[in-house]
Every structure is written in C-alpha cells, then in structure tokens.
Write an enzyme that holds these catalytic residues in place. Structure first.
Site, PDB file in Angstrom:
ATOM      1  N   SER A  63      47.981  38.484  29.095  1.00  0.00           N
ATOM      2  CA  SER A  63      49.498  38.263  29.201  1.00  0.00           C
ATOM      3  C   SER A  63      49.520  36.959  29.788  1.00  0.00           C
ATOM      4  CB  SER A  63      50.204  39.291  29.638  1.00  0.00           C
ATOM      5  OG  SER A  63      50.076  40.389  28.854  1.00  0.00           O
ATOM      6  N   HIS A  94      47.466  41.763  41.380  1.00  0.00           N
ATOM      7  CA  HIS A  94      47.114  40.954  40.009  1.00  0.00           C
ATOM      8  C   HIS A  94      48.413  41.247  39.134  1.00  0.00           C
ATOM      9  CE1 HIS A  94      43.771  38.769  38.494  1.00  0.00           C
ATOM     10  NE2 HIS A  94      44.615  38.685  37.301  1.00  0.00           N
ATOM     11  N   PHE A 119      60.138  38.125  24.938  1.00  0.00           N
ATOM     12  CA  PHE A 119      59.642  38.735  25.934  1.00  0.00           C
ATOM     13  C   PHE A 119      59.186  40.147  25.441  1.00  0.00           C
ATOM     14  CE2 PHE A 119      58.991  41.270  29.877  1.00  0.00           C
ATOM     15  CZ  PHE A 119      57.804  40.280  30.588  1.00  0.00           C
ATOM     16  N   ARG A 133      56.147  53.342  25.164  1.00  0.00           N
ATOM     17  CA  ARG A 133      56.818  52.306  24.746  1.00  0.00           C
ATOM     18  C   ARG A 133      55.974  51.634  23.661  1.00  0.00           C
ATOM     19  NH1 ARG A 133      57.765  54.251  29.455  1.00  0.00           N
ATOM     20  NH2 ARG A 133      59.685  53.603  30.502  1.00  0.00           N
TER      21      ARG A 133
HETATM   22  C1  DLZ Z   1      42.999  40.038  34.675  1.00  0.00           C
HETATM   23  C2  DLZ Z   1      44.177  40.957  33.987  1.00  0.00           C
HETATM   24  C3  DLZ Z   1      44.523  42.201  34.699  1.00  0.00           C
HETATM   25  C4  DLZ Z   1      43.912  42.659  35.963  1.00  0.00           C
HETATM   26  N1  DLZ Z   1      45.484  43.024  34.124  1.00  0.00           N
HETATM   27  C5  DLZ Z   1      45.630  42.589  32.816  1.00  0.00           C
HETATM   28  C6  DLZ Z   1      46.736  43.305  32.350  1.00  0.00           C
HETATM   29  O1  DLZ Z   1      47.009  44.600  32.629  1.00  0.00           O
HETATM   30  N2  DLZ Z   1      47.221  43.188  31.121  1.00  0.00           N
HETATM   31  C7  DLZ Z   1      47.121  41.734  30.707  1.00  0.00           C
HETATM   32  O2  DLZ Z   1      47.651  41.446  29.353  1.00  0.00           O
HETATM   33  N3  DLZ Z   1      46.156  40.960  31.254  1.00  0.00           N
HETATM   34  C8  DLZ Z   1      45.543  41.140  32.345  1.00  0.00           C
HETATM   35  N4  DLZ Z   1      44.584  40.509  32.946  1.00  0.00           N
HETATM   36  C9  DLZ Z   1      44.210  39.175  32.314  1.00  0.00           C
HETATM   37  C10 DLZ Z   1      45.181  38.081  32.562  1.00  0.00           C
HETATM   38  O3  DLZ Z   1      46.504  38.166  31.712  1.00  0.00           O
HETATM   39  C11 DLZ Z   1      44.452  36.696  31.966  1.00  0.00           C
HETATM   40  O4  DLZ Z   1      43.915  36.679  30.902  1.00  0.00           O
HETATM   41  C12 DLZ Z   1      43.251  36.351  33.198  1.00  0.00           C
HETATM   42  O5  DLZ Z   1      43.613  36.407  34.215  1.00  0.00           O
HETATM   43  C13 DLZ Z   1      42.759  34.787  32.859  1.00  0.00           C
HETATM   44  O6  DLZ Z   1      43.811  34.074  32.791  1.00  0.00           O
END
Ligand code: DLZ
Length: 161
Positions: A63, A94, A119, A133
C-alpha cells in the site's frame, strides 16, 4: 456504513462512460483480500459502461507504493485512478506509517493530477475485519471505491471539466 443513495449506486450526475480510461492500482500485500477488492471494482466499472480495454490494472508491492502507482497511471492518461490495498495491524507501528503514507500520498497525487484518485484501502485490526470488507457483511470496499470514481468523474463531466 455507506449512505443510502451511495450504496444503491445512485449519483446526482449522469456518467458518460464512452472514451473514459480508468486506472486501478493494486497492492500485492494481503493479496487474498486485495484480489477480492479488484474483482469488486472491475464489476462496478463494467456495470457502469467502462469497457475492459479501457481499464488499466497496475500491480505494486504494498500500500505504501499505491501513490506512486497512481501517478504512473495518470501519466498514462487515465481519467481516474482507484487505489486498492489492505493494511492489517501488526505488532509494530508499521501499520500507522503505511496507512498514513498511503492516505496522504493518494490525496496528493489526485490533487496534483486534478483528477479523482480514490482511496480504496482497507485498514483493519484483524484479518476477519478485512474479510468482512472484501465481499463480506460490510460489503466490498473495492466496489465502493469504483462507485466513488464513477461519481467523481460524473461530477467533472457535469462541470464540463
Ligand atoms: C511492510 C508492510 C507491512 C508490515 N504490512 C503491510 C500491510 O499490512 N499492507 C500493505 O499493503 N503493505 C504492507 N507492508 C508493505 C509496505 O506497504 C511497502 O510495500 C514496504 O514497506 C516497501 O516500501
């Protein structure tokens, strides 16, 4: 909960779907959820008259990358971009960083492009809430994001923009 007229797919303006190009950027993280959001979004776009060849799908890692993906799609002349992701809270901060960056970035990209950038990111505490959802008891947030894009495009068309 979505408002009544919105959940029934009613807009105040008429959408003219001819010649529209819609971008959909999808995060790969929590793919089992985001694929359901994508299916929901595509179904709505088809129902509203957007042809499959006018839908550009771009996949990004997570995301956090959605804003940049949306920017790339606007550079491909999309009239609107739908951003789909799913962030589920873990044991670290995070979650907050990813959610905030996605929300801020998606807003900024849309305002800079002067076009709808929607969004469609689910942010939940649990996997169960995310499932609810993504086609469960709380509907499909991908479908709602696609409706939002159609409504905003119709508003622009109403103003001849
Ligand atoms: C690293 C990470 C984490 C812990 N959790 C999610 C999540 O729940 N959903 C999501 O879409 N992305 C997550 N990411 C990845 C980050 O969005 C991103 O891809 C990395 O930090 C690299 O920039």
């Amino acid at each position: 909960m979505a408002t009544a007229s919105f959940s029934q797919g009613q807009f105040p303006y008429i959408l003219h779907p001819e010649n529209l190009k819609i971008g959909v950027v999808v995060a790969d993280w929590n793919k089992h959820i985001t694929e359901k959001l994508l299916i929901g979004a595509i179904k709505i776009l088809h129902e509203r008259g957007i042809q499959q060849q006018n839908i550009e799908i771009l996949r990004v890692p997570g995301s956090f990358e959605l804003p940049h993906g949306a920017q790339m799609l606007f550079n491909e002349n999309c009239d609107a971009v739908i951003c789909l992701g799913c962030v589920i809270q873990g044991d670290t901060p995070h979650f907050d960083f990813v959610c905030q960056a996605a929300a801020d970035g998606i807003l900024q990209v849309g305002l800079t492009a002067e076009k709808p950038c929607v969004f469609g990111v689910i942010t939940t505490l649990t996997e169960e809430q995310a499932q609810e959802r993504a086609g469960g008891k709380h509907g499909n947030k991908g479908a709602e994001a696609a409706l939002t894009a159609c409504w905003m495009i119709s508003a622009r068309q109403h103003l001849n923009q």
